[in-house]
Scaffold this motif. Structure first.
Motif, PDB file in Angstrom:
ATOM      1  N   MET A 156      81.245   2.813  37.061  1.00 40.55           N
ATOM      2  CA  MET A 156      81.935   3.520  38.127  1.00 40.55           C
ATOM      3  C   MET A 156      83.443   3.787  37.622  1.00 40.55           C
ATOM      4  N   ASN A 158      75.437   2.277  38.287  1.00 43.12           N
ATOM      5  CA  ASN A 158      74.868   1.070  38.430  1.00 43.12           C
ATOM      6  C   ASN A 158      75.719  -0.158  38.368  1.00 43.12           C
ATOM      7  N   GLY A 190      74.816   3.946  49.448  1.00 45.85           N
ATOM      8  CA  GLY A 190      74.788   2.783  48.619  1.00 45.85           C
ATOM      9  C   GLY A 190      74.824   2.958  47.106  1.00 45.85           C
ATOM     10  N   THR A 191      74.977   4.217  46.764  1.00 44.17           N
ATOM     11  CA  THR A 191      74.913   4.684  45.309  1.00 44.17           C
ATOM     12  C   THR A 191      76.562   4.462  44.779  1.00 44.17           C
TER      13      THR A 191
HETATM   14  P1  DAT Z   1      78.096   4.788  49.642  1.00 42.69           P
HETATM   15  O1  DAT Z   1      79.356   5.216  50.083  1.00 42.69           O
HETATM   16  O2  DAT Z   1      77.313   5.678  48.484  1.00 42.69           O
HETATM   17  O3  DAT Z   1      77.341   4.426  50.643  1.00 42.69           O
HETATM   18  P2  DAT Z   1      79.408   2.201  48.692  1.00 42.69           P
HETATM   19  O4  DAT Z   1      80.820   3.058  47.797  1.00 42.69           O
HETATM   20  O5  DAT Z   1      79.735   1.949  50.058  1.00 42.69           O
HETATM   21  O6  DAT Z   1      78.204   3.292  48.790  1.00 42.69           O
HETATM   22  O7  DAT Z   1      78.963   1.139  48.007  1.00 42.69           O
HETATM   23  C1  DAT Z   1      78.000   0.348  48.672  1.00 42.69           C
HETATM   24  C2  DAT Z   1      78.086  -1.161  47.748  1.00 42.69           C
HETATM   25  O8  DAT Z   1      77.832  -1.193  46.496  1.00 42.69           O
HETATM   26  C3  DAT Z   1      79.454  -1.752  47.920  1.00 42.69           C
HETATM   27  O9  DAT Z   1      79.317  -3.013  48.111  1.00 42.69           O
HETATM   28  C4  DAT Z   1      80.102  -1.570  46.416  1.00 42.69           C
HETATM   29  C5  DAT Z   1      79.045  -1.591  45.776  1.00 42.69           C
HETATM   30  N1  DAT Z   1      78.872  -0.522  44.584  1.00 42.69           N
HETATM   31  C6  DAT Z   1      78.908   0.898  44.597  1.00 42.69           C
HETATM   32  N2  DAT Z   1      78.881   1.444  43.429  1.00 42.69           N
HETATM   33  C7  DAT Z   1      78.856   0.218  42.529  1.00 42.69           C
HETATM   34  C8  DAT Z   1      78.788   0.046  41.223  1.00 42.69           C
HETATM   35  N3  DAT Z   1      78.706   1.574  40.301  1.00 42.69           N
HETATM   36  N4  DAT Z   1      78.842  -1.119  40.483  1.00 42.69           N
HETATM   37  C9  DAT Z   1      78.894  -2.043  41.227  1.00 42.69           C
HETATM   38  N5  DAT Z   1      78.689  -1.987  42.296  1.00 42.69           N
HETATM   39  C10 DAT Z   1      78.755  -0.888  43.088  1.00 42.69           C
END
Ligand code: DAT
Length: 180
Positions: free
Chosen positions: A160, A155, A21-22
């Motif tokens: 990102m 966050n 989720g990060t």
């Molecule tokens: P992971 O691969 O670490 O499990 P993900 O890339 O699938 O995580 O992201 C999980 C969800 O959160 C996805 O809906 C995109 C969102 N997300 C991830 N990083 C984010 C960020 N820095 N800002 C906003 N949303 C983000």
């Protein structure tokens, strides 16, 4: 002494790790897009190639077959040029990676992301505790040279994009330093 085999790489290998989720997969896709590195989503690889010993029903996740996974990835990693995305970092050989990014997310931001995935309460709690206890960051610091492990906040979309720019800049520098 014993000679350690070393495979020089024309391009670096980068590991993007962190609690589920990060933002590992989203960030890795953007890094791949920005740098031309090939994205290896390890969770997908484990599923597709059955590199597991079945499902842990309590946590609703696969029980990893580490030996099979490492064997499967070894040839992919040798030439370099990979951005690897996985929530566990200490299972890989240290020599594979030139940079290890640990993504971090605040509790109040991470919780709804995990909820939105439809994780059960047990899995949400396990992952929240993992992030609060900095498990992945500490594992990364124990498994790789201190100077290659970088903690980045993830966050917001702005953070990102900033993270992707940083990785791109790091890679350009690596390529300049390693020119033959
Ligand atoms: P992971 O691969 O670490 O499990 P993900 O890339 O699938 O995580 O992201 C999980 C969800 O959160 C996805 O809906 C995109 C969102 N997300 C991830 N990083 C984010 C960020 N820095 N800002 C906003 N949303 C983000």
């Amino acid at each position: 002494g014993v000679e350690v085999p070393h495979y020089p790489r024309d391009l670096p290998n980068i590991l993007i790790t962190g609690t589920p989720g990060t933002g590992k997969t989203t960030t890795s896709e953007m890094v791949a897009e920005a740098t031309g590195l090939a994205h290896i989503n390890v969770s997908e690889l484990v599923k597709i190639k059955s590199l597991h010993e079945g499902l842990d029903t309590e946590f609703d996740s696969y029980i990893l077959d580490e030996d099979k996974l490492i064997d499967e990835m070894e040839e992919m990693m040798k030439p370099g040029g990979k951005v690897v995305d996985f929530h566990t970092c200490e299972i890989f050989p240290e020599r594979w990676f030139d940079l290890v990014i640990v993504l971090r997310t605040d509790n109040g931001v991470l919780y709804p992301r995990l909820e939105a995935r439809g994780y059960n309460a047990k899995k949400i709690n396990e992952n929240m505790e993992c992030e609060i206890m900095q498990v992945v960051l500490e594992d990364a610091r124990e498994s790789y040279a201190e100077q290659i492990v970088i903690e980045l906040q993830s966050n917001s979309i702005d953070e990102m994009e900033e993270n992707v720019s940083r990785v791109k800049a790091w890679m350009d520098q690596w390529v300049a330093n390693n020119k033959k």
